[in-house]
Design a protein around this motif. Sequence first.
Motif, PDB file in Angstrom:
ATOM      1  N   TYR A   1       8.141  -8.513   1.422  1.00  0.00           N
ATOM      2  CA  TYR A   1       7.609  -7.728   2.542  1.00  0.00           C
ATOM      3  C   TYR A   1       8.736  -7.595   3.546  1.00  0.00           C
ATOM      4  O   TYR A   1       9.203  -8.606   4.075  1.00  0.00           O
TER       5      TYR A   1
ATOM      6  N   GLU B   1       0.925  -8.065   9.148  1.00  0.00           N
ATOM      7  CA  GLU B   1       2.233  -7.408   9.233  1.00  0.00           C
ATOM      8  C   GLU B   1       3.321  -8.415   9.619  1.00  0.00           C
ATOM      9  O   GLU B   1       3.160  -9.185  10.556  1.00  0.00           O
TER      10      GLU B   1
ATOM     11  N   SER C   1       7.405 -10.928  -4.626  1.00  0.00           N
ATOM     12  CA  SER C   1       7.061  -9.933  -3.600  1.00  0.00           C
ATOM     13  C   SER C   1       8.047 -10.019  -2.474  1.00  0.00           C
ATOM     14  O   SER C   1       8.442 -11.123  -2.086  1.00  0.00           O
TER      15      SER C   1
ATOM     16  N   ARG D   1      -1.269  -1.574   0.738  1.00  0.00           N
ATOM     17  CA  ARG D   1      -0.157  -2.530   0.826  1.00  0.00           C
ATOM     18  C   ARG D   1       1.166  -1.803   0.883  1.00  0.00           C
ATOM     19  O   ARG D   1       1.300  -0.704   0.353  1.00  0.00           O
ATOM     20  N   SER D   2       2.176  -2.460   1.504  1.00  0.00           N
ATOM     21  CA  SER D   2       3.467  -1.784   1.635  1.00  0.00           C
ATOM     22  C   SER D   2       4.623  -2.652   1.142  1.00  0.00           C
ATOM     23  O   SER D   2       5.776  -2.343   1.390  1.00  0.00           O
ATOM     24  N   ASP D   3       4.296  -3.773   0.451  1.00  0.00           N
ATOM     25  CA  ASP D   3       5.357  -4.668  -0.043  1.00  0.00           C
ATOM     26  C   ASP D   3       6.036  -4.094  -1.288  1.00  0.00           C
ATOM     27  O   ASP D   3       5.623  -3.063  -1.831  1.00  0.00           O
TER      28      ASP D   3
ATOM     29  N   TYR E   1      -0.312  -6.407   3.706  1.00  0.00           N
ATOM     30  CA  TYR E   1      -1.255  -6.146   2.611  1.00  0.00           C
ATOM     31  C   TYR E   1      -2.652  -6.288   3.220  1.00  0.00           C
ATOM     32  O   TYR E   1      -3.038  -7.386   3.618  1.00  0.00           O
TER      33      TYR E   1
ATOM     34  N   HIS F   1      -8.344  -7.632   1.075  1.00  0.00           N
ATOM     35  CA  HIS F   1      -8.705  -7.330  -0.316  1.00  0.00           C
ATOM     36  C   HIS F   1      -9.122  -8.607  -1.042  1.00  0.00           C
ATOM     37  O   HIS F   1      -8.958  -9.707  -0.511  1.00  0.00           O
TER      38      HIS F   1
ATOM     39  N   GLU G   1      -5.808 -11.274   3.413  1.00  0.00           N
ATOM     40  CA  GLU G   1      -4.861 -10.212   3.771  1.00  0.00           C
ATOM     41  C   GLU G   1      -3.544 -10.844   4.191  1.00  0.00           C
ATOM     42  O   GLU G   1      -3.491 -12.027   4.536  1.00  0.00           O
TER      43      GLU G   1
ATOM     44  N   SER H   1       2.790  -0.129  -3.581  1.00  0.00           N
ATOM     45  CA  SER H   1       1.765   0.842  -3.181  1.00  0.00           C
ATOM     46  C   SER H   1       1.583   1.938  -4.222  1.00  0.00           C
ATOM     47  O   SER H   1       0.626   2.697  -4.166  1.00  0.00           O
TER      48      SER H   1
ATOM     49  N   GLU I   1       5.846  -4.593   7.076  1.00  0.00           N
ATOM     50  CA  GLU I   1       4.989  -4.431   5.881  1.00  0.00           C
ATOM     51  C   GLU I   1       3.838  -5.438   5.900  1.00  0.00           C
ATOM     52  O   GLU I   1       3.897  -6.469   6.550  1.00  0.00           O
TER      53      GLU I   1
END
Length: 203
Positions: free
Chosen positions: A112, A183, A110, A66-68, A118, A121, A180, A56, A116
Amino acid sequence: MSQHTLKLHVHFDIEHILNEMQTQGFSIIDGLYPLEYMQALQQECSTHLDQFRKASIQDGVMTEIRSDHILWIEPHLTLASKHIEQLACLSQDLNRYFFAGIRDIEAHFSCYHAGEFYALHRDNPQQKNGRVFSTVYYLHPEWHDDWQGQLRLQDIQDQWHVIEPQPNRLVLFQSDLLHEVLETKQDRLSITAWMRNSDPVLG
Ligand SMILES: O=C(O)CCC(=O)C(=O)O
Ligand SMILES: [Fe+2]
C-alpha cells in the motif's frame, strides 16, 4: 544470509492462539520471526516491487474497493514460501482443534503506497472461495502510530479493534469477519495469506 542455509522453525504459542480464536475469532502474534529472516524477506519483497500489479483490477474489471498492489507468491519466491510453510504447520493445529479442513494456502505480497487503502470487506463473502482463516504478516522495517494504515476488524462478539501494522506481527482471523485497511500515510508492506478448505480461485 544465503537463503539456502536459512532454516526457519517458529514455535507458535498454540494454546494462546486457539484460545483467542475461540473467544474473539482473531489473534495477534508479535515478534514472529528472527530479525535476519524478516530482513531477508523484506529484501525479497523489495526486489520484486516492479512486478506488483494493481489489486483493483480483477479479471480485467476495475473495483474501487482497494488501491493496493500485489504479487502472488509462487515457489520461486523462496523466502516468502518459507512463511507459507510455517502457516501450513499452524493450519494443522487449527485443523485438529476446529476441524477446519484446511488443505492449502494462497498468499500474496501487498504494497500500500501512501494514500492507499482497502475498504470494508470480508475475505470469504458468500462462503464460496474456501477461505477459512486469513493471515497478514507485516514486513516493513518500521511503523509509527501516526502513519495510520491500521487494520480495523470486527470480532465474533461484534467488537471493533484497531490493529497497528507493526513489523514482524502476524494477525490471524476468521475470513468471514468484517475488516478494512485504513488509508496509509507511508508505504506499507505485508504478506496476506488465506488458509483454504477447497481448490484455489484467485482474486
Ligand atoms: O493488510 C491488512 O491488514 C489486511 C489486508 C486484507 O484485508 C486483505 O488483503 O484481504
Ligand atoms: Fe481482507
